[in-house]
Design an enzyme around this catalytic site. Structure first.
Site, PDB file in Angstrom:
ATOM      1  N   GLY A 113      19.586  86.189  30.928  1.00 56.58           N
ATOM      2  CA  GLY A 113      18.674  85.941  32.151  1.00 56.58           C
ATOM      3  C   GLY A 113      17.376  85.564  32.077  1.00 56.58           C
ATOM      4  O   GLY A 113      17.090  85.199  30.593  1.00 56.58           O
ATOM      5  N   PHE A 161       8.415  85.700  32.135  1.00 52.23           N
ATOM      6  CA  PHE A 161       7.994  86.143  30.769  1.00 52.23           C
ATOM      7  C   PHE A 161       8.598  85.441  29.443  1.00 52.23           C
ATOM      8  O   PHE A 161       8.297  85.432  28.475  1.00 52.23           O
ATOM      9  CB  PHE A 161       8.423  87.715  30.562  1.00 52.23           C
ATOM     10  N   ASP A 163       7.826 103.770  36.730  1.00 54.99           N
ATOM     11  CA  ASP A 163       8.556 102.877  37.694  1.00 54.99           C
ATOM     12  C   ASP A 163       9.946 103.215  37.495  1.00 54.99           C
ATOM     13  O   ASP A 163      10.883 102.565  37.165  1.00 54.99           O
ATOM     14  CB  ASP A 163       8.284 101.481  36.981  1.00 54.99           C
TER      15      ASP A 163
END
Length: 677
Positions: A356, A360, A474
């Protein structure tokens, strides 16, 4: 005769020294220093005057600080003052600096108890914001500390008894329309080889504080960088010392003051930059240039060329895998993996191993040659200053956590302009895609229940069983990854924070994902284990129902999952909320348990939520759920989440394109320079 000459010479030297000191002595509250040789300043900590006349506030010592104050206090209350000084911050590294320096007004020359690092040598960890401090400062800060709401890592701020600046702006100076350029502010870096000049001017009658910045050699800009209406008489003591404070943290820097002018009741005298001492780097560069011009011989040059050619031929292959090493790696070195091993593991980071990509960088699947271990390697871009800070923070904090239900950070590497992090490889991607992406074979209830219990165990470890308390901040399905056996592991610790047991979390910047944020965060802005439990409750409902916490239906109506499940519970049909794609082969009692626990964890009152230890006991059947769930102020659920989401400043995580490996999509929001969290 010789003795007479020596005595006369000594007297001349004494007279010259006395005259030089007199030039810097205060006359009607004014003084000026062009260099600080022989200056009568009050120094402590690492502060010292170098032989060349530079006032050096810090040296290359980590976690240190230094202070330099004029020895005589002034009565500034109700009066105007003006000061100007030339400074320079020389960092160890070209793209990262230690904490900055500050011009300070203080009731004492000895700031007892003050700490280095983000505290700038002005305050300790507990008294920031104490009105009895009587400290006013103009900070030149080169590290972003979100606990103090810093705007960036290169800013100027006005501080009053607190490191949360009452006014701040990115370091810059105003340029006019000369030379055809458009008027406006031009950015400056607070650290580098070029000295800068700062003016701080206070109008006691208008109660206005102006702060102006520019490079040395540029005239004072007509427009200040900061201009704030502040009545300093309300904050300063009757007797106030003026001076400087600076501090270092995990990275060191040299904080210099080259010249200083001050005036009480008038305008500070202009500093003549031609009389200022030179910085060490400038002197070293000049010496090197003279050596090359006047000492190097043709024969030596020829030998040097031959040596370079031989070294290049001998080390060409090694340079392909050359890695950077810095001082902080001495402590965390055992976790380092060589770039050569990662290059081989990923077949040269071949496209067929790409899992992926995102802003970043990219994530690749790899197999380490010696251990045959499958890993995921994230290549992080190192274009910005924040890259190194976030990289180190990730290694020295979450990299030490170990649990079977947490995605493990295995190691790291550095190579040229890249930062590389190595994690457990999760072949089945994120749980999110099995709940919301219409998979061909949806997860059955037994798989979902096992994942839920695993994530609960991982959170219990973070909250109560590790050496420090870890707040994940998160928790959601897209941050749960599935291994080869479809066991769940909680990942993406980019927003996680640590603090010591028995202390309180000092997290004041609200981040997370809409729908999972506890309602009290919008009021207190302090994350706790209870706010993690709230997100876990939203996760339970998401897994059991196959729906996101907040969904916008095609009709335009917003569906709040917790409200929907609560309505079904009131009707006695809570099991009807389950994901119908699981079919009828479900354990209804377990489904009801998870849905009721999800509601209990999502309670709008923090004290009514269970701890993660209680949640684990409920899921394992070791303790029964409370029988009065509907009686515990459940009517407060209503629109709490919608109202909270309307104004909470959140960081919304998005899944990676490709394999759904959002656990490798870290967004670390603090730096290694902030300690104790």
């Amino acid at each position: 005769m010789v003795a007479t000459l020596l005595l006369t010479s000594s007297l001349v030297v004494m007279i010259i020294s006395h005259l030089a000191s007199a030039a810097a002595a205060p006359t009607s509250g004014a003084f000026i220093y062009h260099g600080f040789s022989g200056a009568d300043l009050s120094l402590n900590g690492m502060a010292a005057v170098d032989p060349g006349g530079l006032l050096r506030l810090t040296n290359n010592t980590r976690q240190s600080m230094g202070h330099a104050f004029f020895p005589t206090p002034f009565n500034i209350v109700g009066r105007s003052f003006s000061t100007a000084f030339v400074f320079a911050i020389l960092s160890q590294y070209p793209d990262v600096s230690a904490h900055g320096l500050a011009f300070a007004l203080s009731p004492s020359k000895d700031l007892v108890g003050a700490l280095p690092s983000q505290h700038l040598g002005l305050f300790d960890a507990t008294d920031s914001g104490n009105s009895s401090d009587h400290i006013v400062a103009v900070e030149l800060d080169t590290v972003q500390n979100l606990e103090y709401n810093d705007i960036d890592d290169n800013h100027v701020g006005i501080d009053i008894n607190d490191l949360r600046s009452v006014d701040s702006a990115p370091a810059s100076y105003f340029t006019d329309t000369s030379a055809g350029a458009a008027a406006g502010f031009k950015n400056l870096s607070l650290f580098g080889r070029r000295p800068l000049q700062l003016w701080v001017e206070y109008d006691g009658e208008a109660t206005r504080l102006d702060v102006t910045l520019s490079p040395v050699g540029v005239a004072k800009p007509p427009v200040p960088l900061l201009s704030s209406t502040i009545n300093l008489s309300s904050f300063l003591a009757d007797e106030t010392y003026v001076g400087f404070s600076a501090a270092t943290g995990a990275v060191t820097a040299l904080h210099y003051v080259l010249g200083w002018s001050f005036s009480l009741g008038g305008r500070a005298e202009e500093i003549d930059v031609s009389k200022l001492p030179s910085l060490p780097l400038a002197e070293g560069a000049a010496m090197k240039q003279r050596h090359l011009l006047h000492v190097a011989l043709p024969t030596a040059l020829l030998i040097l060329i031959l040596v370079v050619i031989v070294l290049v031929l001998m080390t060409a292959r090694k340079m392909k895998y050359a890695e950077e090493r810095e001082h902080w790696e001495l402590e965390y070195g055992p976790h380092r993996i060589s770039y050569k091993d990662l290059y081989r593991a990923t077949n040269g980071f071949a496209d067929e191993n790409l899992l992926g990509a995102g802003g970043f960088g990219r994530v690749y699947r790899g197999v380490l040659t010696e251990s045959k271990l499958e890993v995921a390697v994230k290549r992080v871009s190192n274009e910005s200053r924040q890259g190194v800070k976030e990289f180190v923070a990730e290694i020295e904090s979450i990299g030490r956590v170990r649990h079977r239900n947490l995605v493990q950070l295995l190691g790291y590497s550095r190579w040229r302009g890249e930062l590389l992090l190595v994690y457990d490889y999760m072949p089945n991607g994120s749980l999110d895609k099995y709940l919301h992406d219409r998979p061909e074979v949806p997860l059955g209830w037994s798989q979902r229940f096992r994942i839920i219990k695993g994530i609960a165990a991982g959170l219990l470890y973070l909250h109560e069983e590790w050496e420090q308390v870890v707040l994940h901040r998160d928790i959601k399905a897209s941050n749960v990854l599935l291994d080869r056996e479809f066991s769940g592991r909680l990942g993406d610790f980019g927003l996680a924070r640590l603090y010591d047991r028995g202390s309180n979390a000092q997290i004041t910047h609200v981040v997370g994902t809409l729908g999972y944020l506890a309602p009290e965060l919008s009021r207190t802005r302090i994350a706790t284990t209870s706010s993690d439990v709230y997100a876990f409750g939203a996760f339970l409902l998401e897994v059991a129902c196959g729906r996101r916490p907040v969904e916008l239906k095609t009709s335009g109506v917003e569906l709040v999952l917790v409200d929907w499940v609560l309505d079904l519970l009131k009707e006695g049909a809570v099991a009807e909320a389950r994901d119908r794609r699981m079919g009828d082969d479900v354990a209804v009692e377990e489904v009801e348990l998870v849905l009721k626990l999800g509601l209990l964890c999502s309670h709008p009152v923090p004290m009514s939520r269970p701890s993660m230890r209680q949640a684990v006991q409920f899921l394992s059947g070791d303790a029964p759920l409370p029988a009065d769930i509907l009686d515990n102020d459940m009517h407060l659920f209503g629109s709490v989440m919608r109202n909270t989401d309307a104004f909470v400043d959140s960081t919304i995580s998005r899944p990676m394109e490709g394999s759904g490996l959002s656990a490798y999509q870290f967004t670390i929001s603090e730096t290694l320079f902030s300690s104790g969290r």
